[in-house]
Design an enzyme around this catalytic site. Structure first.
Site, PDB file in Angstrom:
ATOM      1  N   ILE A  31     -37.891  49.436 107.521  1.00  0.00           N
ATOM      2  CA  ILE A  31     -37.914  48.960 106.136  1.00  0.00           C
ATOM      3  C   ILE A  31     -38.326  47.485 106.049  1.00  0.00           C
ATOM      4  O   ILE A  31     -38.765  47.023 104.992  1.00  0.00           O
ATOM      5  CB  ILE A  31     -36.524  49.189 105.489  1.00  0.00           C
ATOM      6  N   ASN A  87     -32.249  47.131 121.101  1.00  0.00           N
ATOM      7  CA  ASN A  87     -31.221  46.100 121.127  1.00  0.00           C
ATOM      8  C   ASN A  87     -29.853  46.715 121.380  1.00  0.00           C
ATOM      9  O   ASN A  87     -29.562  47.807 120.901  1.00  0.00           O
ATOM     10  CB  ASN A  87     -31.211  45.334 119.798  1.00  0.00           C
ATOM     11  N   HIS A 100     -31.968  53.270 118.553  1.00  0.00           N
ATOM     12  CA  HIS A 100     -33.329  53.376 118.026  1.00  0.00           C
ATOM     13  C   HIS A 100     -34.246  52.512 118.859  1.00  0.00           C
ATOM     14  O   HIS A 100     -33.922  51.368 119.175  1.00  0.00           O
ATOM     15  CB  HIS A 100     -33.378  52.938 116.554  1.00  0.00           C
ATOM     16  N   LEU A 101     -35.387  53.075 119.183  1.00  0.00           N
ATOM     17  CA  LEU A 101     -36.438  52.307 119.842  1.00  0.00           C
ATOM     18  C   LEU A 101     -37.289  51.694 118.753  1.00  0.00           C
ATOM     19  O   LEU A 101     -37.764  52.400 117.855  1.00  0.00           O
ATOM     20  CB  LEU A 101     -37.344  53.229 120.657  1.00  0.00           C
ATOM     21  N   HIS A 102     -37.481  50.385 118.831  1.00  0.00           N
ATOM     22  CA  HIS A 102     -38.457  49.733 117.960  1.00  0.00           C
ATOM     23  C   HIS A 102     -39.825  49.876 118.638  1.00  0.00           C
ATOM     24  O   HIS A 102     -39.976  49.493 119.804  1.00  0.00           O
ATOM     25  CB  HIS A 102     -38.164  48.235 117.837  1.00  0.00           C
TER      26      HIS A 102
HETATM   27  P1  5GP Z   1     -31.486  46.582 115.179  1.00  0.00           P
HETATM   28  O1  5GP Z   1     -31.288  45.174 114.752  1.00  0.00           O
HETATM   29  O2  5GP Z   1     -30.221  47.411 115.044  1.00  0.00           O
HETATM   30  O3  5GP Z   1     -32.121  46.718 116.527  1.00  0.00           O
HETATM   31  O4  5GP Z   1     -32.562  47.180 114.192  1.00  0.00           O
HETATM   32  C1  5GP Z   1     -32.234  47.770 112.963  1.00  0.00           C
HETATM   33  C2  5GP Z   1     -33.526  47.971 112.226  1.00  0.00           C
HETATM   34  O5  5GP Z   1     -33.298  48.896 111.179  1.00  0.00           O
HETATM   35  C3  5GP Z   1     -34.073  46.701 111.584  1.00  0.00           C
HETATM   36  O6  5GP Z   1     -35.380  46.419 112.065  1.00  0.00           O
HETATM   37  C4  5GP Z   1     -34.049  46.997 110.089  1.00  0.00           C
HETATM   38  O7  5GP Z   1     -35.142  46.454 109.403  1.00  0.00           O
HETATM   39  C5  5GP Z   1     -34.041  48.513 110.063  1.00  0.00           C
HETATM   40  N1  5GP Z   1     -33.376  49.087 108.901  1.00  0.00           N
HETATM   41  C6  5GP Z   1     -32.170  48.706 108.396  1.00  0.00           C
HETATM   42  N2  5GP Z   1     -31.855  49.471 107.343  1.00  0.00           N
HETATM   43  C7  5GP Z   1     -32.879  50.354 107.176  1.00  0.00           C
HETATM   44  C8  5GP Z   1     -33.120  51.408 106.245  1.00  0.00           C
HETATM   45  O8  5GP Z   1     -32.327  51.703 105.340  1.00  0.00           O
HETATM   46  N3  5GP Z   1     -34.281  52.089 106.387  1.00  0.00           N
HETATM   47  C9  5GP Z   1     -35.190  51.799 107.366  1.00  0.00           C
HETATM   48  N4  5GP Z   1     -36.296  52.538 107.400  1.00  0.00           N
HETATM   49  N5  5GP Z   1     -34.978  50.817 108.269  1.00  0.00           N
HETATM   50  C10 5GP Z   1     -33.844  50.113 108.175  1.00  0.00           C
END
Ligand code: 5GP
Ligand code: ZN
Length: 114
Positions: A31, A87, A100-102
């Site tokens: 997002i 992360n 989740h894999l980015h």
């Molecule tokens: P983290 O920081 O846990 O590695 O990454 C979480 C990711 O999830 C972030 O890049 C953030 O932008 C994404 N994210 C958070 N909320 C949502 C959502 O409601 N929908 C989508 N598609 N991505 C989200």
């Protein structure tokens, strides 16, 4: 996990732009994209963090990479390259506790990360 954001996306209770799905994984657009391609690849199984991955999860975790590779290829990132990152915990900035894999591609990415 009823209060997990990514379980809700998996179950269709939360909207997301889904780009790929198979038996074990779902991929959707982040997002808050940090690159022209920023896709998150999740297992359908709720696993809160890398720290909670068990040996039984090895195959599905491997499938996250296969899904990321396929999406990267489809978008033409296989030639110039791309990054996959996961992360774990507060120091790494993990915000959503469903692994989740980015997949980041489409621009040059600096290293080391901040
Ligand atoms: P983290 O920081 O846990 O590695 O990454 C979480 C990711 O999830 C972030 O890049 C953030 O932008 C994404 N994210 C958070 N909320 C949502 C959502 O409601 N929908 C989508 N598609 N991505 C989200
Ligand atoms: Zn979940």
């Amino acid at each position: 996990m009823s209060d997990c954001l990514f379980c809700k996306i998996r179950d269709g209770e939360m909207k997301a732009s889904i780009v790929r799905e198979d038996e074990d994984t779902i991929a959707f657009e982040d997002i808050n994209a940090q690159a022209p391609t920023h896709v998150l690849v999740i297992p359908k199984k709720h696993i809160a963090s890398i720290d909670e991955i068990e040996p039984v999860d090895a195959e599905v975790v491997g499938k996250l990479f296969l899904a990321a590779k396929e999406i990267a290829r489809q978008r033409g990132h296989d030639e110039k390259g791309y990054r996959v990152v996961m992360n774990m915990g507060p120091d790494a900035g993990q915000a959503v506790y469903h692994i989740h894999l980015h997949l980041l591609g489409g621009r040059s990415l600096s290293w080391p990360p901040g």
